[in-house]
Design an enzyme around this catalytic site. Structure first.
Site: not given
Ligand SMILES: *Cc1c(COP(=O)(O)O)cnc(C)c1O
Length: 396
Positions: A74, A153, A201, A203, A242, A328
């Site tokens: 994000t 997504n 990202s 996660h 940081t 999301c």
């Molecule tokens: C999950 C997702 C994001 C956001 O990522 P975060 O690290 O949770 O902010 C952005 N773009 C796509 C396509 C996603 O699936």
């Protein structure tokens, strides 16, 4: 097999135990601030960050100094779009993106419109693909950035990023792509694909939440962008704050693992995903695939079960974690704008379920979910008067 079953890997993923292990030392004994240049504690932390930068750069065909650590995708999307908009406003005020982008791209673009920028939200076809001719026509001398995601997504559609990058470079326009869902699913190379900025990202690839990357090209062309988080000038003056050292160590391990296992895992997930789709089609009628049939993420299955309300289906199988619309956009219950953009019928729209498979999905789980979905859909259709009537007419 443990219940409930997690099949929502597009929303987030569990952290791989090997990733946790890679992170642990940086919470306790190696806790230093990488910006502390005067002592060992700082050097050790800095070493970890630079090693992570190397690993991530290598995975995407970049140079280490082109990797900017952020708090997630994000932030990376915000930084890419706002950073370019601010730095290049003398050159132009036009930005091009697509209707099916992640909210962090769409809402950033909307914010910029308030400040006088012009944004074109490209429509997509019934499969979720943008039209390259259309993109070419829309670019003007005022266009400074094109932002198109690598893979969606919700519906899993994979754009032809290489062709988009080539087009943008031919026209002297920066190209940003949100590759959060794509990394580890198929090879991504920022050089061959002509990508100038790319968001990742942790996660979504078995790393921790709250850490991500913005790749920023440093040569051919050098991408200049304005810092959005002002402060100490960390990360080559592109992102202050940081660094999240444990998170960065985890992100690097996660990327290394997901790219290393890509060939095997992609094939395995695709087989399981295809088994689900084949079984739905053979055991149920009136099921429709949303998104592209082949140009699609190997772990994504988005299906409409006609005459079944998506939320009712989800509630009737509480031991299976899937998603309707987009997980999301947290609280809002409005129908998915991605399904709207591919113009599925109202009936298909309200009966769509997204299945997201991942590294920890087993065949046993897939079989369980197939049975559970088939049983639930049949039961709900029995209860649905319209479907029942329609069926009776057919039977008579
Ligand atoms: C999950 C997702 C994001 C956001 O990522 P975060 O690290 O949770 O902010 C952005 N773009 C796509 C396509 C996603 O699936």
């Amino acid at each position: 097999m443990n219940l409930p079953i997690y099949m929502d890997y597009h929303a987030t993923t569990p952290v791989d135990p090997q990733v946790v292990e890679a992170m642990l030392p940086y919470f306790t004994e190696k806790f230093g601030n990488p910006a502390s240049r005067q002592h060992q504690f700082g050097w050790i932390a800095e070493e970890a960050v630079e090693s992570a930068r190397n690993i991530i750069a290598k995975a995407i065909g970049a140079e280490p100094r082109e990797i900017i650590f952020t708090s997630g995708a994000t932030e990376a999307n915000n930084l890419a779009i706002k950073g370019i908009a601010e730095a290049w406003k003398q050159k132009g005020n036009h930005i091009v993106t697509a209707a099916t982008e992640h909210k962090s791209v769409l809402d950033t673009s909307k914010k910029l419109e308030k400040y006088g920028y012009q944004v074109t939200y490209l429509p997509v076809d019934e499969y979720g693909l943008i039209n390259l001719n259309h993109l070419s026509e829309i670019i003007t001398s005022k266009t400074i950035l094109v932002s198109i995601m690598t893979a969606n997504n919700e519906i899993g559609t994979i754009q032809d990023v290489g062709a988009i990058g080539k087009l943008c470079h031919g026209r002297g326009v920066f190209f940003h792509t949100d590759a959060v869902q794509a990394i580890g699913k198929f090879p991504i190379n920022v050089q061959t694909m002509n990508i100038d900025l790319m968001s990742l990202s942790a996660h979504k690839v078995y790393g921790p939440k709250g850490v991500g990357v913005l790749y920023v090209r440093s040569i051919n062309p050098k991408v200049k962008l304005t810092m959005q988080m002002d402060g100490g000038g960390h990360e080559r003056g592109i992102r202050s704050g940081t660094l999240n050292v444990p998170g960065i160590a985890g992100l690097a391990k996660a990327v290394e693992l997901v790219v290393g296992l890509m060939d095997v895992e992609t094939k395995r997930m695709k087989n399981l995903r295809d088994k689900m789709w084949n079984e739905f089609q053979s055991q149920l009628d009136e099921v429709y695939l949303n998104g592209h049939p082949t140009q699609r993420l190997p772990n994504n299955l988005n299906v409409s079960f006609l005459n079944v309300e998506d939320n009712a289906l989800m509630m009737s199988m509480k031991d299976v974690a899937v998603s309707t619309g987009s997980a999301c956009s947290t609280v809002d219950l409005e129908p998915s704008y991605v399904l709207k953009a591919i113009r599925v019928s109202k009936e298909r729209h309200h009966s769509a379920i997204r299945f997201g498979l991942g590294k920890f999905t087993t065949e046993e789980e897939v079989d369980y979910v197939i049975n559970r979905v088939v049983e639930s859909v049949k039961k709900l259709r029995e209860l649905s008067p319209s479907y029942y009537k329609q069926k009776r007419v057919v039977n008579v």
